[in-house]
Design a protein around this motif. Structure first.
Motif, mmCIF file in Angstrom:
data_model
loop_
_atom_site.group_PDB
_atom_site.id
_atom_site.type_symbol
_atom_site.label_atom_id
_atom_site.label_comp_id
_atom_site.label_asym_id
_atom_site.label_seq_id
_atom_site.Cartn_x
_atom_site.Cartn_y
_atom_site.Cartn_z
ATOM 1 N N SER A 8 9.424 4.479 -28.297
ATOM 2 C CA SER A 8 10.873 4.714 -28.301
ATOM 3 C C SER A 8 11.323 5.392 -27.018
ATOM 4 O O SER A 8 12.372 5.062 -26.453
ATOM 5 C CB SER A 8 11.273 5.582 -29.495
ATOM 6 N N ARG A 9 10.550 6.366 -26.540
ATOM 7 C CA ARG A 9 10.884 7.049 -25.271
ATOM 8 C C ARG A 9 10.825 6.077 -24.109
ATOM 9 O O ARG A 9 11.657 6.125 -23.202
ATOM 10 C CB ARG A 9 9.919 8.204 -25.022
ATOM 11 N N LEU A 10 9.834 5.210 -24.101
ATOM 12 C CA LEU A 10 9.697 4.223 -23.033
ATOM 13 C C LEU A 10 10.907 3.284 -23.032
ATOM 14 O O LEU A 10 11.463 2.979 -21.972
ATOM 15 C CB LEU A 10 8.399 3.430 -23.202
ATOM 16 N N LYS A 11 11.343 2.841 -24.194
ATOM 17 C CA LYS A 11 12.532 1.997 -24.302
ATOM 18 C C LYS A 11 13.757 2.733 -23.770
ATOM 19 O O LYS A 11 14.572 2.171 -23.038
ATOM 20 C CB LYS A 11 12.772 1.587 -25.751
ATOM 21 N N LEU A 12 13.901 3.989 -24.123
ATOM 22 C CA LEU A 12 15.034 4.782 -23.666
ATOM 23 C C LEU A 12 15.014 4.941 -22.146
ATOM 24 O O LEU A 12 16.035 4.793 -21.479
ATOM 25 C CB LEU A 12 15.038 6.159 -24.349
ATOM 26 N N LEU A 13 13.849 5.239 -21.570
ATOM 27 C CA LEU A 13 13.738 5.379 -20.114
ATOM 28 C C LEU A 13 14.041 4.063 -19.402
ATOM 29 O O LEU A 13 14.713 4.048 -18.361
ATOM 30 C CB LEU A 13 12.351 5.890 -19.738
ATOM 31 N N LEU A 14 13.566 2.961 -19.934
ATOM 32 C CA LEU A 14 13.859 1.658 -19.333
ATOM 33 C C LEU A 14 15.355 1.336 -19.410
ATOM 34 O O LEU A 14 15.929 0.809 -18.457
ATOM 35 C CB LEU A 14 13.042 0.559 -20.012
ATOM 36 N N LEU A 15 15.972 1.668 -20.521
ATOM 37 C CA LEU A 15 17.408 1.445 -20.669
ATOM 38 C C LEU A 15 18.198 2.304 -19.681
ATOM 39 O O LEU A 15 19.151 1.843 -19.050
ATOM 40 C CB LEU A 15 17.837 1.740 -22.107
#
Length: 177
Positions: A8-15
């Motif tokens: 979830s953190r990785l998705k947030l950082l990519l976004l």
């Protein structure tokens, strides 16, 4: 279970990176002047300091019209120049009705001059200091000088500028497709 929060953190950082990338690239372009075109699009000289057409020292004052105006200073024998600008006007094709030509002659030469089709004749009351025999000006429908050209300006340059101005300033009442 530990991979779920990390994912979830990785998705947030990519976004966040996706939304920040254009801002960062724009900042880099402005800061280091990379990817910003340096060239001009107008071939004539921008002339905001020249007076509006209504303020020109003409025998009969001209007012703004709904058309663009191509005015040229024709104080000598300039039949060839008048013909040159007439041909440019004709080359505009379907955009030709959006342009008027104004030939400004010396007051003493006015009686011997004949207007070409689509042209108005005027004469200087007294030639202005900013005017030059053979000079050419492109005026907006409001009568403001947009571009000025020195005598002998290349026809292709004037045509390019005029076509660009007519393209980016659509005719009033024309519907956009």
């Amino acid at each position: 279970m530990m991979t779920r929060p990390r994912h979830s953190r990785l998705k947030l950082l990519l976004l966040m990176a996706l939304f920040a990338a254009p801002l960062l690239s724009a900042w880099a372009m402005v800061t280091w002047r990379v990817g910003i075109p340096e060239g001009r699009t107008a071939h004539g000289q921008l002339a905001p300091e020249l007076p509006a057409l209504a303020d020109w020292p003409l025998e009969e004052p001209m007012t703004a019209s709904e058309h663009w105006v191509l005015a040229f200073d024709c104080r000598g024998d300039c039949a060839a120049e008048a013909d040159r600008w007439w041909r440019l006007h004709r080359a505009l094709g379907r955009e030709a009705p959006r342009l008027e030509r104004l030939r400004i002659v010396a007051a003493e030469a006015m009686p011997g001059q004949a207007a070409l089709p689509g042209e108005r004749l005027a004469s200087w009351r007294s030639p202005p200091a900013w005017g030059e025999p053979g000079a050419l000006w492109l005026l907006s429908p409001q009568g403001e000088v947009v571009l000025g050209y020195s005598p002998g300006a290349p026809l292709r340059d004037v045509m390019d500028d005029l076509q660009h101005l007519l393209k980016v300033n659509p005719e009033r009442g024309a519907s956009s497709n």
